[in-house]
Write an enzyme that holds these catalytic residues in place. Structure first.
Site, mmCIF file in Angstrom:
data_model
loop_
_atom_site.group_PDB
_atom_site.id
_atom_site.type_symbol
_atom_site.label_atom_id
_atom_site.label_comp_id
_atom_site.label_asym_id
_atom_site.label_seq_id
_atom_site.Cartn_x
_atom_site.Cartn_y
_atom_site.Cartn_z
ATOM 1 N N LYS A 183 16.769 29.176 10.680
ATOM 2 C CA LYS A 183 15.695 28.582 11.475
ATOM 3 C C LYS A 183 14.348 28.927 10.851
ATOM 4 O O LYS A 183 13.937 30.081 10.844
ATOM 5 C CB LYS A 183 15.704 29.101 12.918
ATOM 6 C CG LYS A 183 14.741 28.262 13.771
ATOM 7 C CD LYS A 183 14.310 28.927 15.049
ATOM 8 C CE LYS A 183 13.105 29.799 14.896
ATOM 9 N NZ LYS A 183 11.841 29.072 14.619
ATOM 10 N N GLU A 257 13.314 42.652 8.758
ATOM 11 C CA GLU A 257 12.140 42.910 7.907
ATOM 12 C C GLU A 257 10.920 42.588 8.767
ATOM 13 O O GLU A 257 10.667 41.424 9.062
ATOM 14 C CB GLU A 257 12.213 42.046 6.648
ATOM 15 C CG GLU A 257 11.375 42.600 5.521
ATOM 16 C CD GLU A 257 9.974 42.034 5.513
ATOM 17 O OE1 GLU A 257 9.104 42.651 6.187
ATOM 18 O OE2 GLU A 257 9.738 41.008 4.874
ATOM 19 N N CYS A 291 3.243 40.682 5.180
ATOM 20 C CA CYS A 291 3.704 41.869 5.925
ATOM 21 C C CYS A 291 3.370 43.154 5.187
ATOM 22 O O CYS A 291 3.093 44.176 5.807
ATOM 23 C CB CYS A 291 5.198 41.763 6.191
ATOM 24 S SG CYS A 291 6.151 41.296 4.749
ATOM 25 N N GLU A 388 -1.207 45.503 13.167
ATOM 26 C CA GLU A 388 -1.167 44.503 12.101
ATOM 27 C C GLU A 388 -2.061 43.330 12.497
ATOM 28 O O GLU A 388 -1.815 42.686 13.517
ATOM 29 C CB GLU A 388 0.287 44.051 11.936
ATOM 30 C CG GLU A 388 0.507 43.193 10.728
ATOM 31 C CD GLU A 388 1.978 42.858 10.514
ATOM 32 O OE1 GLU A 388 2.689 42.659 11.519
ATOM 33 O OE2 GLU A 388 2.392 42.773 9.358
HETATM 34 P P1 NDP Z 1 7.461 35.998 15.270
HETATM 35 O O1 NDP Z 1 8.166 37.277 15.023
HETATM 36 O O2 NDP Z 1 7.325 35.525 16.666
HETATM 37 O O3 NDP Z 1 8.191 34.826 14.459
HETATM 38 C C1 NDP Z 1 9.132 34.994 13.431
HETATM 39 C C2 NDP Z 1 10.306 34.020 13.619
HETATM 40 O O4 NDP Z 1 11.068 34.382 14.770
HETATM 41 C C3 NDP Z 1 9.871 32.587 13.849
HETATM 42 O O5 NDP Z 1 10.792 31.720 13.248
HETATM 43 C C4 NDP Z 1 9.919 32.494 15.362
HETATM 44 O O6 NDP Z 1 9.990 31.183 15.810
HETATM 45 C C5 NDP Z 1 11.175 33.276 15.654
HETATM 46 N N1 NDP Z 1 11.297 33.781 17.018
HETATM 47 C C6 NDP Z 1 10.324 33.945 17.970
HETATM 48 N N2 NDP Z 1 10.850 34.467 19.086
HETATM 49 C C7 NDP Z 1 12.173 34.643 18.860
HETATM 50 C C8 NDP Z 1 13.257 35.168 19.636
HETATM 51 N N3 NDP Z 1 13.076 35.637 20.865
HETATM 52 N N4 NDP Z 1 14.492 35.218 19.078
HETATM 53 C C9 NDP Z 1 14.699 34.798 17.814
HETATM 54 N N5 NDP Z 1 13.716 34.274 17.037
HETATM 55 C C10 NDP Z 1 12.463 34.214 17.543
HETATM 56 O O7 NDP Z 1 6.060 36.058 14.590
HETATM 57 P P2 NDP Z 1 4.763 35.241 15.046
HETATM 58 O O8 NDP Z 1 4.745 33.970 14.353
HETATM 59 O O9 NDP Z 1 4.640 35.187 16.537
HETATM 60 O O10 NDP Z 1 3.611 36.187 14.518
HETATM 61 C C11 NDP Z 1 3.106 37.241 15.338
HETATM 62 C C12 NDP Z 1 2.737 38.431 14.504
HETATM 63 O O11 NDP Z 1 3.894 38.896 13.833
HETATM 64 C C13 NDP Z 1 1.756 38.165 13.400
HETATM 65 O O12 NDP Z 1 0.451 38.242 13.819
HETATM 66 C C14 NDP Z 1 2.104 39.249 12.443
HETATM 67 O O13 NDP Z 1 1.444 40.419 12.803
HETATM 68 C C15 NDP Z 1 3.558 39.447 12.596
HETATM 69 N N6 NDP Z 1 4.372 38.783 11.565
HETATM 70 C C16 NDP Z 1 4.924 39.531 10.596
HETATM 71 C C17 NDP Z 1 5.649 38.921 9.602
HETATM 72 C C18 NDP Z 1 6.283 39.681 8.524
HETATM 73 O O14 NDP Z 1 6.552 39.116 7.483
HETATM 74 N N7 NDP Z 1 6.587 40.929 8.720
HETATM 75 C C19 NDP Z 1 5.812 37.487 9.540
HETATM 76 C C20 NDP Z 1 5.238 36.776 10.653
HETATM 77 C C21 NDP Z 1 4.545 37.423 11.600
HETATM 78 P P3 NDP Z 1 8.625 30.343 15.997
HETATM 79 O O15 NDP Z 1 7.745 30.585 14.834
HETATM 80 O O16 NDP Z 1 9.111 28.982 15.974
HETATM 81 O O17 NDP Z 1 8.038 30.821 17.271
#
Ligand code: NDP
Length: 481
Positions: A183, A257, A291, A388
């Site tokens: 996904k 991660e 990240c 972050e």
């Molecule tokens: P999320 O952790 O919400 O999103 C990552 C993925 O998980 C997306 O595909 C999201 O879907 C999906 N997801 C969301 N909720 C669920 C759930 N309950 N069960 C399974 N999958 C789920 O990150 P955000 O986009 O909300 O970003 C928020 C913060 O996270 C950022 O500001 C940053 O600080 C951090 N972040 C860190 C990352 C890293 O690489 N370590 C990457 C991205 C964010 P969808 O996007 O469709 O909601």
């Protein structure tokens, strides 16, 4: 007075043929979803690029069923040598379509075209090449003479490096003989859908790769599906926790991660001009949506003022604007939600007493934008030193001794990466021994290579991706076939 401003150098969109709408990629075909659809927008202009299907739990079930059938019927039984051929083919097709992939990535994500063209896409192809090489050599990877795949893997990825994160997930899974349902993030689904076309082009057996687009609920349905053997997730620590809870007590394996708050540590003997470039690369690359970004700059007190002065001079030369322009350094923030988060945390930095600085910058009228920003006078307790921000915002702190630098660097809930700048090799090794971070870069930052394991300590997650270590998450040893 003549000026030496850059003329516009826009990349052409002509190489890209976006469809008005996309279905889900299940069982080797694009199929209509049953959960409605949502638009994906260009964050630089707020224009809708395409409508994308929102996969319902029933759609996720179809995808998992297709992945299970492909695992039992073909992929789990195929020789490593033959799997490797498919992976090599996919890698070559990614290279052939690299320009198209780079343009789609930049349109959907907002990152500068020079980054998608020179970093994201080549690295994504490199991950497939690297893992293609492993496919017939898994018996020599150190996991027993005849390691086996895990089965069906559910993979959920974020929006900051859409195709690259897909490659980090899919390439090792397939090389080890697993099938996948992936996904992509809600705001950046398009390169995953082009990748689905590449799987068709490569004649990958149906169901080996399935792509289900959607938002959080689709991710949750995938993670909670009873027939998924392993979950691989990259994203926020908050969602990582939910996933850890969801798989606890089940037979599922998980690798996570998650976030980071890396310290980039500069000693007084560091070469300052090179260090400034490393700091800029560490936090302003990809709008700081990284990240492992070097979001906390720890500077030895005696050189603080000089380094800040040089950094300010350098930041004034960062070109912010149209991501499709080949000269752009800093593109658009990926979404309105993320922009709000960056704004809120920056406001908190000011409210808590840190000094905020940005160069004079003209931001475009439409789209989601944030200027390169630096906070000085940051204390360990400030939210901008602990949380972050995931945006182009640097927090500057000082230290006096190496021991103090280590204590401050380790003083966060995270532990994904760190940087050390000094001319003394012995000090680099001394620091690397003590920093609780999955990766420590010395006199450089944000270097990625498929052969090198990447992952975190503490709340940055568990498991490693890349290198020999990354295979561990996708193999079982000693199980009967
Ligand atoms: P999320 O952790 O919400 O999103 C990552 C993925 O998980 C997306 O595909 C999201 O879907 C999906 N997801 C969301 N909720 C669920 C759930 N309950 N069960 C399974 N999958 C789920 O990150 P955000 O986009 O909300 O970003 C928020 C913060 O996270 C950022 O500001 C940053 O600080 C951090 N972040 C860190 C990352 C890293 O690489 N370590 C990457 C991205 C964010 P969808 O996007 O469709 O909601």
């Amino acid at each position: 007075m003549p000026t030496f401003d850059y003329a516009p150098a826009p990349e052409s969109r002509a190489v890209v043929d976006l469809r008005p709408s996309y279905g889900l990629f299940v069982g080797g075909r694009f199929v209509a979803g049953t959960g409605g659809s949502f638009p994906t927008v260009d964050p630089a202009t707020e224009q809708v690029l395409a409508q994308v299907s929102e996969a319902s739990p029933a759609d996720v079930d179809r995808a998992v069923t297709a992945a299970r059938a492909a695992y039992r019927g073909v992929w789990g039984r195929m020789s490593g040598r033959d799997r490797g051929k498919y992976l090599f083919r996919i890698a070559r097709l990614m290279q052939e379509r690299s320009r198209e992939l780079a343009v789609v990535e930049t349109l959907d994500n907002g990152k500068p075209i020079k980054e998608s063209r020179d970093v994201d896409i080549p690295l994504a192809a490199a991950h497939f090449f690297y893992h293609a090489g492993w496919a017939d050599k898994l018996g020599y990877a150190g996991y027993g003479p005849d390691p086996r795949p895990v089965g069906v893997v559910g993979q959920v990825i974020p929006w900051n490096f859409p195709l690259l994160m897909l490659a980090w997930k899919i390439a090792p899974a397939l090389a080890c003989g697993n099938t996948v349902v992936l996904k992509p993030a809600e705001t950046t689904p398009l390169t995953a859908l082009v990748f689905a076309q590449i799987c068709q082009q490569a004649d990958l057996p149906s169901g080996v790769v399935n792509i289900v687009t959607g938002a959080g609920p689709t991710g949750r349905a995938l993670v909670e599906h009873p027939d998924v053997d392993k979950v691989a997730f990259t994203g926020s620590t908050e969602v990582g926790r939910l996933i850890a809870r969801a798989v606890a007590g089940t037979r599922k394996r998980a690798t996570l991660e998650l976030g980071g708050k890396a310290a980039n540590i500069v000693f007084d003997d560091a070469p300052l001009d090179e260090t400034v470039e490393g700091i800029v690369n560490g936090i302003y690359f990809n709008q700081g949506h990284v990240c492992c970004a070097g979001s906390r700059l720890l500077v030895q007190e005696s050189i603080h003022d000089e380094l800040v002065r040089r950094l300010q001079r350098r930041l004034a030369r960062i070109r912010v604007g149209d991501p499709m322009d080949k000269n752009t350094d800093l593109g658009a923030i990926n979404s309105a939600v993320q922009l709000e988060r960056v704004r809120a945390l920056s406001a908190a930095g000011e409210a808590e007493g840190a000094q905020r600085w940005s160069p004079p910058t003209t931001l475009p009228d439409r789209g989601y934008w944030f200027p390169p920003t630096m906070f000085t006078g940051v204390a360990q307790t400030h939210r901008i030193a602990q949380e972050e921000i995931f945006g182009p915002v640097l927090s500057v702190l000082t230290f006096r001794t190496p021991a103090e630098a280590v204590a401050k660097a380790n003083n966060t809930p995270y532990g994904l990466s760190a940087g050390v700048w000094t001319e003394k090799g012995s000090r680099i090794l001394w620091m690397a021994d003590r920093l609780r971070a999955g990766v420590v870069w010395a006199n450089t930052f944000n270097q990625f290579d498929p052969t090198s394991p990447f992952g975190g300590y503490k709340e940055s997650g568990y498991g490693r991706e890349g290198g020999r270590h990354g295979l561990a998450g996708y193999l079982t040893t000693g199980a009967a076939w």
